[in-house]
Design an enzyme around this catalytic site. Structure first.
Site, PDB file in Angstrom:
ATOM      1  N   HIS A 257       0.847  -1.202   0.000  1.00 11.38           N
ATOM      2  CA  HIS A 257       0.000   0.000   0.000  1.00 11.38           C
ATOM      3  C   HIS A 257       0.876   1.243   0.000  1.00 11.38           C
ATOM      4  O   HIS A 257       2.099   1.154   0.109  1.00 11.38           O
ATOM      5  CB  HIS A 257      -1.000  -0.019   1.156  1.00 11.38           C
ATOM      6  CG  HIS A 257      -0.413   0.119   2.525  1.00 11.38           C
ATOM      7  ND1 HIS A 257       0.411  -0.839   3.088  1.00 11.38           N
ATOM      8  CD2 HIS A 257      -0.519   1.091   3.468  1.00 11.38           C
ATOM      9  CE1 HIS A 257       0.767  -0.461   4.300  1.00 11.38           C
ATOM     10  NE2 HIS A 257       0.222   0.714   4.562  1.00 11.38           N
TER      11      HIS A 257
ATOM     12  N   HIS B 173       1.426   3.974   1.911  1.00 13.04           N
ATOM     13  CA  HIS B 173       1.947   4.776   3.031  1.00 13.04           C
ATOM     14  C   HIS B 173       3.470   4.910   2.968  1.00 13.04           C
ATOM     15  O   HIS B 173       4.177   3.991   2.553  1.00 13.04           O
ATOM     16  CB  HIS B 173       1.515   4.159   4.369  1.00 13.04           C
ATOM     17  CG  HIS B 173       0.055   4.396   4.671  1.00 13.04           C
ATOM     18  ND1 HIS B 173      -0.658   3.651   5.577  1.00 13.04           N
ATOM     19  CD2 HIS B 173      -0.811   5.321   4.163  1.00 13.04           C
ATOM     20  CE1 HIS B 173      -1.911   4.102   5.627  1.00 13.04           C
ATOM     21  NE2 HIS B 173      -2.027   5.103   4.777  1.00 13.04           N
TER      22      HIS B 173
ATOM     23  N   ASP C 270       5.893   4.853   5.057  1.00 17.04           N
ATOM     24  CA  ASP C 270       6.787   3.902   5.719  1.00 17.04           C
ATOM     25  C   ASP C 270       6.851   2.560   4.990  1.00 17.04           C
ATOM     26  O   ASP C 270       7.522   1.634   5.431  1.00 17.04           O
ATOM     27  CB  ASP C 270       6.386   3.711   7.195  1.00 17.04           C
ATOM     28  CG  ASP C 270       5.006   3.122   7.371  1.00 17.04           C
ATOM     29  OD1 ASP C 270       4.067   3.593   6.703  1.00 17.04           O
ATOM     30  OD2 ASP C 270       4.851   2.176   8.179  1.00 17.04           O
ATOM     31  N   HIS C 271       6.172   2.463   3.822  1.00 16.00           N
ATOM     32  CA  HIS C 271       6.216   1.251   3.004  1.00 16.00           C
ATOM     33  C   HIS C 271       6.814   1.506   1.619  1.00 16.00           C
ATOM     34  O   HIS C 271       7.193   0.558   0.935  1.00 16.00           O
ATOM     35  CB  HIS C 271       4.811   0.651   2.873  1.00 16.00           C
ATOM     36  CG  HIS C 271       4.238   0.232   4.199  1.00 16.00           C
ATOM     37  ND1 HIS C 271       4.091  -1.088   4.553  1.00 16.00           N
ATOM     38  CD2 HIS C 271       3.859   0.964   5.270  1.00 16.00           C
ATOM     39  CE1 HIS C 271       3.614  -1.145   5.799  1.00 16.00           C
ATOM     40  NE2 HIS C 271       3.455   0.081   6.248  1.00 16.00           N
TER      41      HIS C 271
ATOM     42  N   HIS D  10      -7.436  -0.913   5.622  1.00 11.86           N
ATOM     43  CA  HIS D  10      -6.421   0.027   6.110  1.00 11.86           C
ATOM     44  C   HIS D  10      -6.256   1.149   5.087  1.00 11.86           C
ATOM     45  O   HIS D  10      -6.310   2.331   5.421  1.00 11.86           O
ATOM     46  CB  HIS D  10      -5.120  -0.739   6.328  1.00 11.86           C
ATOM     47  CG  HIS D  10      -3.964   0.108   6.761  1.00 11.86           C
ATOM     48  ND1 HIS D  10      -3.906   0.704   7.998  1.00 11.86           N
ATOM     49  CD2 HIS D  10      -2.813   0.445   6.124  1.00 11.86           C
ATOM     50  CE1 HIS D  10      -2.765   1.386   8.100  1.00 11.86           C
ATOM     51  NE2 HIS D  10      -2.090   1.243   6.978  1.00 11.86           N
TER      52      HIS D  10
ATOM     53  N   ASP E  96      -0.062  -3.793   6.360  1.00 13.69           N
ATOM     54  CA  ASP E  96      -0.705  -3.256   7.576  1.00 13.69           C
ATOM     55  C   ASP E  96      -2.148  -3.722   7.703  1.00 13.69           C
ATOM     56  O   ASP E  96      -2.992  -3.020   8.264  1.00 13.69           O
ATOM     57  CB  ASP E  96      -0.670  -1.717   7.555  1.00 13.69           C
ATOM     58  CG  ASP E  96       0.734  -1.163   7.805  1.00 13.69           C
ATOM     59  OD1 ASP E  96       1.661  -1.948   8.056  1.00 13.69           O
ATOM     60  OD2 ASP E  96       0.883   0.072   7.725  1.00 13.69           O
TER      61      ASP E  96
ATOM     62  N   HIS F  93       4.748  -4.564  10.773  1.00  6.61           N
ATOM     63  CA  HIS F  93       5.135  -3.859  12.007  1.00  6.61           C
ATOM     64  C   HIS F  93       5.271  -4.817  13.180  1.00  6.61           C
ATOM     65  O   HIS F  93       4.522  -5.792  13.287  1.00  6.61           O
ATOM     66  CB  HIS F  93       4.106  -2.779  12.379  1.00  6.61           C
ATOM     67  CG  HIS F  93       4.088  -1.609  11.445  1.00  6.61           C
ATOM     68  ND1 HIS F  93       4.885  -0.502  11.631  1.00  6.61           N
ATOM     69  CD2 HIS F  93       3.373  -1.390  10.314  1.00  6.61           C
ATOM     70  CE1 HIS F  93       4.648   0.366  10.645  1.00  6.61           C
ATOM     71  NE2 HIS F  93       3.744  -0.150   9.833  1.00  6.61           N
TER      72      HIS F  93
HETATM   73 ZN   LIG Z   1       2.943   0.768   8.131  1.00  5.84          ZN
HETATM   74 ZN   LIG Z   2      -0.061   1.746   6.478  1.00  5.84          ZN
END
Ligand SMILES: [Zn+2]
Ligand SMILES: [Zn+2]
Length: 264
Positions: free
Chosen positions: A52, A54, A56-57, A111, A133, A171
Site C-alpha cells: 500500500h 503509506h 513507511d512502506h 487500512h 498493515d 510492524h
Molecule cells: Zn505501516
Molecule cells: Zn499503512
C-alpha cells in the site's frame, strides 16, 4: 528460500525473500537496511512488492531503483512513487512469478482502499503471506480509507488461508496488541502462553514474527469476533450500540476496532 525480517524505522519490518543469489523485498519504507542486507549476503535485487501507499512502506523505492533488476509490483488502485515504466499494477486474483515463486494477489481493502496482500506456497516450505498493515500479530491495521465491513471481509479471507501460513506483518506491534487482546479475553490460555513467548523474544531483541494463521486464529481478537468471549466483552462495553440479537461478527469487529483506537 530464505526469509528475513529487516528492521526499519522504529517498528517496521522490510521482508526479504532470497534464494542465495537473488532477493525480493516487500514494502521498503527505507533503502538503507535493504542495501546493507544485499551487500552482506551478496544478493541481487530481482523485484520489489508493495502492499500500500503509506510512506513507511514506499519511502525507499527511489534510492533502490538503480539497483533493481526487475519491477516494482503493487496495487493498481493506489498511487505508488515508482517510475511508470518500472511499475506493474496488480489486481485481485492475478499472479506473478519472482525468484521462481508464484505469488497470488489478494485485495484486502480496509487500512487503505487498494491494499494488497501477497501469498506464496514454496515447494517443501510452509506458505507465506505478506500482508502489510492489514493483519498484525494479535491485531489489525487501523481503518484509514476503508470501512469496518471491508476490513472484516479482508481479514476473513486471510484467516481462510492454511493454518501453517507464515504471516509476515509489516510492524512489530505484537506486545501492545496482546495487552489489548488480554483485556478482551483474559481467560484465553493460548493467548497468555503466546504473550509470555513474545515477551521473551522481545527481551532478546528478536522479532515475534512471522506468526502463523493458526496462531492468529487462537489469539487475535480481530479474527475471533464470532467467538462468545469476544462478543461478550464487546457487548459488555457497548450494550446500547450492540444488542445480542444484532451481534454479527462484522458489527462486533467494528466496535472492537473502535475500542482498540481508544485503548491506552
Ligand atoms: Zn505501516
Ligand atoms: Zn499503512
Amino acid at each position: 528460500m530464505e526469509l528475513l525480517a529487516l528492521p526499519a524505522f522504529t517498528d517496521n519490518y522490510i521482508w526479504m525473500l532470497h534464494d542465495g543469489s537473488e532477493a525480493l523485498v516487500v514494502d521498503p519504507g527505507e533503502s538503507v537496511p535493504v542495501l546493507a542486507a544485499l551487500k552482506r549476503l551478496k544478493l541481487g535485487l530481482a523485484g520489489i512488492l508493495v502492499t500500500h501507499h503509506h510512506g513507511d512502506h514506499v519511502g525507499g523505492l527511489a534510492p533502490l531503483m538503480e539497483l533493481l533488476q526487475g519491477q516494482v509490483w503493487g496495487p493498481a488502485r493506489e498511487s505508488i512513487p515508482a517510475p511508470p515504466d518500472r511499475y506493474r499494477a496488480l489486481h485481485e486474483g492475478e499472479t506473478l512469478t519472482l525468484l521462481g515463486q508464484t505469488l497470488q494477489v489478494i485485495e484486502v481493502p480496509g487500512h487503505t482502499a487498494g491494499h494488497l496482500a501477497f501469498y506464496a506456497s514454496p515447494p517443501d516450505q510452509a506458505p507465506l503471506l505478506f500482508c502489510g498493515d492489514t493483519l498484525f500479530s494479535g491485531g489489525c491495521g487501523r481503518l484509514f480509507e476503508g470501512t469496518a465491513v471491508q476490513m472484516w471481509t479482508s481479514l476473513q479471507r486471510l484467516a481462510a488461508l492454511p493454518g501453517n501460513t507464515r504471516v509476515c506483518c509489516a510492524h512489530e506491534y505484537t506486545l501492545s496488541n496482546l495487552r489489548f487482546a488480554r483485556t478482551i479475553e483474559p481467560g484465553n490460555q493460548a493467548l497468555a502462553a503466546y504473550q509470555a513467548w513474545c515477551e521473551a523474544r522481545r527481551e532478546q531483541e528478536l522479532p515475534t514474527l512471522p506468526s502463523s494463521i493458526g496462531q492468529e486464529l487462537d489469539i487475535n481478537p480481530f479474527l475471533r469476533c464470532d467467538q462468545a468471549a469476544v462478543r461478550a466483552a464487546v457487548l459488555a462495553r457497548s450494550p446500547e450500540s450492540l444488542t445480542a440479537q444484532q451481534a454479527e461478527p462484522a458489527a462486533v469487529f467494528a466496535l472492537l476496532r473502535q475500542w482498540k483506537n481508544e485503548f491506552r
